[in-house]
Design an enzyme around this catalytic site. Structure first.
Site, short mmCIF file in Angstrom:
data_model
loop_
_atom_site.label_atom_id
_atom_site.label_comp_id
_atom_site.label_asym_id
_atom_site.label_seq_id
_atom_site.Cartn_x
_atom_site.Cartn_y
_atom_site.Cartn_z
N ASP A 13 1.14 -1.09 -0.04
CA ASP A 13 0.02 0.06 -0.14
C ASP A 13 0.85 1.40 0.09
O ASP A 13 1.73 1.44 0.74
CB ASP A 13 -1.06 -0.15 1.31
CG ASP A 13 -2.09 1.08 1.19
OD1 ASP A 13 -3.27 0.75 1.19
OD2 ASP A 13 -1.68 2.18 1.16
N ASP A 107 -3.76 2.23 -5.20
CA ASP A 107 -2.37 2.33 -4.67
C ASP A 107 -2.18 0.93 -3.57
O ASP A 107 -1.59 1.13 -2.48
CB ASP A 107 -2.07 3.54 -3.55
CG ASP A 107 -2.84 3.32 -2.26
OD1 ASP A 107 -3.88 2.76 -2.19
OD2 ASP A 107 -2.59 3.82 -1.40
N GLU A 108 -2.88 -0.21 -3.86
CA GLU A 108 -3.01 -0.97 -3.05
C GLU A 108 -3.28 -2.61 -3.84
O GLU A 108 -3.99 -2.68 -4.63
CB GLU A 108 -4.16 -1.16 -2.04
CG GLU A 108 -4.49 -1.96 -0.84
CD GLU A 108 -5.66 -1.67 -0.32
OE1 GLU A 108 -5.97 -2.74 0.58
OE2 GLU A 108 -6.25 -0.78 -0.49
P1 TTP Z 1 -5.30 5.01 1.22
O1 TTP Z 1 -4.23 3.78 1.02
O2 TTP Z 1 -6.31 4.56 2.21
O3 TTP Z 1 -4.51 6.22 1.87
P2 TTP Z 1 -3.22 6.92 1.62
O4 TTP Z 1 -2.54 6.04 0.65
O5 TTP Z 1 -3.29 8.34 1.29
O6 TTP Z 1 -2.51 6.81 3.04
P3 TTP Z 1 -1.90 5.49 3.52
O7 TTP Z 1 -2.13 4.36 3.00
O8 TTP Z 1 -0.28 5.92 4.03
O9 TTP Z 1 -2.53 5.55 5.23
O10 TTP Z 1 -5.82 5.52 -0.15
C1 TTP Z 1 -5.35 5.63 -1.11
C2 TTP Z 1 -5.50 6.66 -2.09
O11 TTP Z 1 -6.90 6.71 -2.30
C3 TTP Z 1 -5.25 8.00 -1.15
O12 TTP Z 1 -4.15 8.70 -1.42
C4 TTP Z 1 -6.54 8.91 -1.88
C5 TTP Z 1 -7.61 7.81 -2.19
N1 TTP Z 1 -8.78 8.20 -1.24
C6 TTP Z 1 -9.81 8.91 -1.49
O13 TTP Z 1 -9.66 9.67 -2.53
N2 TTP Z 1 -10.75 8.92 -0.63
C7 TTP Z 1 -10.58 8.47 0.73
O14 TTP Z 1 -11.53 8.53 1.32
C8 TTP Z 1 -9.51 7.58 0.86
C9 TTP Z 1 -9.50 6.80 2.30
C10 TTP Z 1 -8.61 7.42 -0.08
MG MG Z 2 -2.29 4.09 0.77
#
Ligand code: TTP
Ligand code: MG
Length: 361
Positions: A13, A107-108
């Site tokens: 991730d 992103d995962e």
């Molecule tokens: P995440 O992997 O949940 O968050 P992140 O990568 O920003 O942070 P981390 O993993 O380090 O905790 O989500 C990935 C992307 O998806 C995030 O950068 C933006 C998008 N996203 C949204 O647009 N809305 C949301 O509510 C969430 C949770 C994520």
């Molecule tokens: Mg993330």
């Protein structure tokens, strides 16, 4: 399978993904609180960089609240095409490294590490190499978790964040899980959490200690699943494994795609990706399949059998688009996820063999 080292799953991730990309592309923003999201009056935060999280800014928070908490932050609108480009590069690295990859969102992704052997050290070093490769290629930080199943792999990457690398060894499952709040378990949303708290179950360890019958009486089959997760058991296969012998690509959008032209161009892009991967792996296939998920999570798949096996990029692309237009219903308010797969694969070299070999004599 959860037993000692029989299988290992990785989960990757990206850290603060959208914000990290902006910091990469705008060096002047590095080290500063960066908030990506809707800049309009009712906009919400998509991503907050870790510097911005120190001000208490979180995803899904109204932008107005974020601006109050951090007036000197850098506020930027999202650039989805750029994030998609990087996401594709990360997936390409995973596809090259692991036999089965399940992309979950931009992103995962999960990936199977079993092919590197059954021992934990072998899986761990393969996963570390993958993390390094992703970071070298994208110049962005990510977190990787390794565990005996999907649930524990994802939990490991979450617990390690940011820039984490964490392994949850089956022998340590209770130590890791028991102190966690119950909403860390998959399927425990706000209302389920309230009901569990009402029963005095606050931590995963509380849940694990409760008799299965009680959970089943209260929550039905969800109770059984909760009890398993609380014990670190998760037998769901990676999505790629369910579609055995197929090559697939899919993408989940952070918003609903309502424009059929946009949907079509995604289908084309995914189909070309699938066909290029088939060529790289010298495979030909006969079934083209598309998958669509609607905002309410209903998912449909449609497939067509071709007259012969092929690895032709234009042919696979044309069939995928045909499936989309054949009976597409975009009246559902948009599309959340698009997938394209080719199944019934076989080795391309078999194509060279004559269909009715001449019998000697
Ligand atoms: P995440 O992997 O949940 O968050 P992140 O990568 O920003 O942070 P981390 O993993 O380090 O905790 O989500 C990935 C992307 O998806 C995030 O950068 C933006 C998008 N996203 C949204 O647009 N809305 C949301 O509510 C969430 C949770 C994520
Ligand atoms: Mg993330």
């Amino acid at each position: 399978m959860t037993a000692r080292g029989e299988r290992w799953i990785g989960h990757l991730d990206m850290d603060a993904f959208f914000a990290a990309v902006e910091q990469l592309d705008r060096p002047e923003c590095r080290g500063r609180p960066v908030i990506v999201g809707g800049l309009g009056p009712r906009g919400v935060v998509s991503t907050a960089s870790y510097e911005a999280r120190a001000f208490g800014i979180r995803s899904a928070m109204p932008m107005s609240v974020a601006q109050r908490r951090c007036p000197n932050g850098v506020y930027l609108p999202p650039r989805f095409a750029r994030y998609q480009e990087i996401s594709d590069r990360v997936l390409a690295i995973l596809d090259r490294a692991a036999r089965t990859v399940e992309a979950v969102s931009l992103d995962e992704a999960f990936f199977d590490l079993s092919q590197f052997g059954t021992t934990l050290p072998a899986a761990e070093s393969a996963a570390r190499a993958i993390k390094r490769r992703v970071e070298e290629d994208t110049r962005l930080p990510c977190s990787v978790g390794v565990g005996p199943n999907r649930f524990l792999a994802k939990l490991a990457s979450e617990l390690g964040k940011p820039n984490g690398f964490l392994v949850i060894d089956p022998g340590r499952v209770r130590d890791v899980l028991d102190p966690l709040a119950i909403d860390r378990l998959w399927g425990v949303g706000k209302s389920m959490a309230r009901r569990l708290q009402g029963l005095g179950l606050l931590r995963v360890g509380d849940l694990r200690a409760v008799p299965l019958e009680l959970l089943v009486r209260e929550f039905g089959s969800a109770g059984r699943r909760l009890k398993q997760l609380a014990s670190g058991i998760d037998e769901t296969p990676l999505r790629g494994e369910m579609e055995a012998k197929s090559i697939s690509r899919e993408v989940t959008f952070p918003y609903d795609l309502a424009d059929l032209r946009e949907v079509e161009s995604e289908v084309r892009r995914l189909a070309r990706g699938v066909a290029s991967q088939m060529r790289a792996e010298r495979l030909v296939g006969r079934t083209v399949r598309i998958k669509l998920r609607y905002p309410d999570f209903r998912t449909i798949t449609r497939q067509a059998q071709l007259g012969h096996r092929t690895d032709s990029v234009p042919l696979i692309e044309a069939h995928a688009v045909h499936l989309l237009h054949d009976r597409t219903c975009l009246d559902e308010g948009g599309i959340r996820l698009i997938g394209v797969a080719v199944a019934d694969l076989s080795d391309a070299r078999e194509r060279q063999l004559p269909l009715f070999p001449e019998r000697p004599g």
